[in-house]
Design a protein around this motif. Structure first.
Motif, mmCIF file in Angstrom:
data_model
loop_
_atom_site.group_PDB
_atom_site.id
_atom_site.type_symbol
_atom_site.label_atom_id
_atom_site.label_comp_id
_atom_site.label_asym_id
_atom_site.label_seq_id
_atom_site.Cartn_x
_atom_site.Cartn_y
_atom_site.Cartn_z
ATOM 1 N N HIS A 1 0.833 -1.203 0.000
ATOM 2 C CA HIS A 1 0.000 0.000 0.000
ATOM 3 C C HIS A 1 0.873 1.260 0.000
ATOM 4 O O HIS A 1 1.930 1.300 0.608
ATOM 5 C CB HIS A 1 -1.035 -0.003 1.137
ATOM 6 N N HIS B 1 0.134 6.046 2.745
ATOM 7 C CA HIS B 1 0.459 6.688 4.022
ATOM 8 C C HIS B 1 1.428 7.850 3.817
ATOM 9 O O HIS B 1 2.359 7.750 3.024
ATOM 10 C CB HIS B 1 1.076 5.680 4.987
ATOM 11 N N ASP C 1 5.513 1.716 7.945
ATOM 12 C CA ASP C 1 4.189 1.499 7.347
ATOM 13 C C ASP C 1 3.910 2.650 6.367
ATOM 14 O O ASP C 1 3.423 3.681 6.793
ATOM 15 C CB ASP C 1 3.153 1.455 8.468
ATOM 16 N N TYR D 1 -4.175 -5.981 6.335
ATOM 17 C CA TYR D 1 -3.863 -5.300 5.076
ATOM 18 C C TYR D 1 -4.682 -5.900 3.931
ATOM 19 O O TYR D 1 -5.703 -6.555 4.151
ATOM 20 C CB TYR D 1 -2.353 -5.344 4.844
ATOM 21 N N TYR E 1 3.590 2.523 15.781
ATOM 22 C CA TYR E 1 2.638 2.304 14.678
ATOM 23 C C TYR E 1 1.665 3.481 14.537
ATOM 24 O O TYR E 1 1.070 3.922 15.528
ATOM 25 C CB TYR E 1 1.867 1.008 14.961
ATOM 26 N N HIS E 2 1.533 3.995 13.329
ATOM 27 C CA HIS E 2 0.628 5.108 13.019
ATOM 28 C C HIS E 2 0.873 6.336 13.907
ATOM 29 O O HIS E 2 -0.067 6.971 14.388
ATOM 30 C CB HIS E 2 -0.845 4.661 13.113
HETATM 31 ZN ZN ZN Z 1 -1.186 1.823 8.210
#
Ligand code: ZN
Length: 422
Positions: free
Chosen positions: A178, A181, A187, A288, A316-317
């Motif tokens: 992906h 982001h 990520d 995902y 994360y994030h």
């Molecule tokens: Zn993500």
């Protein structure tokens, strides 16, 4: 086999992509794909806003040029230009003055990590908001704040990219990551960049299978791709979603829905033979884009390769998923594991049952004349599991029958046209 400094090269590409503000759609995705195109010959697809794709609709294109919050002295207390995580992704345009109480309703922080900015989006519900550190939030005093979000949501397109590397066989392996982001390193720039270098390597050699790399925004991108490729998917033997493969944690492989496919066998074998810490987890319908690929109807055996699974690391994030959070060594290690697994995939033999609907009437096919009774159970297992994606090694593991017997059975069953080698 692994070129020197591959970790540094992957890290270099991540560093160049890191500052770009990406989202589901918009100029950041285009800019990212244009950079990838300098490395590998991807084809960029553009799907117009409003197009129906399976149960979904391609969203409006989001463009943001500026966003800030100023106090009454005119000082910017939050500035999108300093960090693109400051704005909630897909924020609608706004210009106005707000009291502290009104403003606070639009702010998101991480109280337990006061120095980090959270990453938030609101793709499918129209709203706006800002993300900031708890430290900055705590310093906000009673005041009238001026808020500006210079964004547009317009009829545009969703972009994704593909690279097909033809092999000797038209049967395909897909590698999907992906690209939606903003400034987050693990990520998922880690996977985007590792994919680019995998593709570079595969482009230079002769491949048994065809590889198809997909760089698409999460969820909707994979759905758009599946919608467009409904005819092509019959050629897909398996695939892997790459997500978060640059952190310092141990590798994790999440199996396909069936857990029985060549890609599962390949990753499990490579990881277990390394004798290093790793996890293999069963499929679950969250995470995902393996969710889209494995969904009923498509039923593509696509696993997911990560290091520390999403949500299991505090960074994360958040803004702490930055260039310091990932390491060249982990990127290189992930790259090597994936290549090894692809090579393991190449060595696997699998067959397709030519009479799949109920058991064939064995006597009608000369079965009893051609196959010794000592191989009867091996034959039944091989017929039962040969849907065209399960390797003989897994038939052997599942049945508890030695691989030699399974292989012999498959060869004999092929002679009487009950199986066909894939
Ligand atoms: Zn993500």
């Amino acid at each position: 086999m692994i070129s020197k400094n591959i970790g540094a090269s992957i890290y270099g590409l991540i560093s160049s992509l890191y500052p770009i503000n990406r989202s589901l759609t918009g100029p950041g995705v285009t800019q990212t794909l244009e950079i990838l195109k300098k490395h590998i010959p991807i084809y960029i697809h553009s799907i117009p806003t409003g197009n129906k794709v399976l149960d979904w609709t391609v969203p409006q294109e989001w463009t943001i040029t500026d966003a800030w919050i100023k106090n009454s002295k005119g000082e910017k207390v939050v500035d999108f230009k300093e960090n693109n995580l400051h704005i909630v992704g897909y924020s609608t345009p706004f210009n106005g003055k707000l009291s502290l109480t009104q403003l606070k309703k639009r702010l998101h922080t991480l109280p337990e990590k006061p120095d980090w900015i959270p990453y938030k989006t609101s793709y499918y519900k129209k709203t706006w908001g800002f993300c900031l550190t708890q430290k900055v939030y705590d310093r906000l005093t009673e005041d009238i704040y001026e808020v500006c979000i210079d964004s547009t949501l317009t009829k545009g397109s969703l972009k994704y990219a593909e690279l097909i590397i033809p092999g000797e066989s038209e049967k395909e392996i897909i590698i999907s990551s992906h690209i939606c982001h903003p400034s987050l390193a693990n990520d998922n720039l880690s996977s985007v960049a590792v994919s680019v270098f995998l593709a570079k390597y595969l482009l230079k050699r002769k491949n048994k299978y065809t590889y198809r790399f997909i760089f698409a925004p999460g969820t909707i991108g994979a759905i758009v791709w599946l919608n467009k490729n409904q005819k092509e998917i019959k050629n897909i033997l398996g695939g892997i979603v790459l997500a978060g493969i640059g952190d310092k944690g141990a590798p994790t492989y999440k199996k396909t829905l069936s857990g029985n496919s060549v890609i599962d066998y390949a990753f499990e074998k490579v990881l277990s033979e390394r004798n290093k810490k790793h996890s293999i987890i069963n499929y679950f319908p969250y995470g995902y884009d393996e969710r889209q690929y494995n969904s009923p109807g498509f039923n593509l055996p696509v696993g997911c390769f990560m290091r520390t699974p999403w949500g299991e690391y505090p960074e994360y994030h958040t803004s702490a998923d930055n260039l310091k959070f990932i390491s060249q060594a982990s990127l290189e290690d992930s790259y090597a594991i994936i290549l090894d697994a692809l090579e393991e995939f190449d060595t696997q033999i699998f067959y397709k049952n030519m009479h799949p609907f109920a058991e064939p009437l064995l006597s009608r096919h000369g079965y009893y004349e051609s196959i010794p009774s000592s191989l009867h159970m091996a034959c039944l297992w091989t017929l039962a599991l040969s849907e065209g994606r399960t390797p003989l090694s897994l038939v052997s593991l599942r049945s508890g029958i030695e691989i030699e017997k399974i292989e012999k059975s498959a060869q004999l069953l092929e002679k009487i046209y009950l199986l066909k080698k894939c």
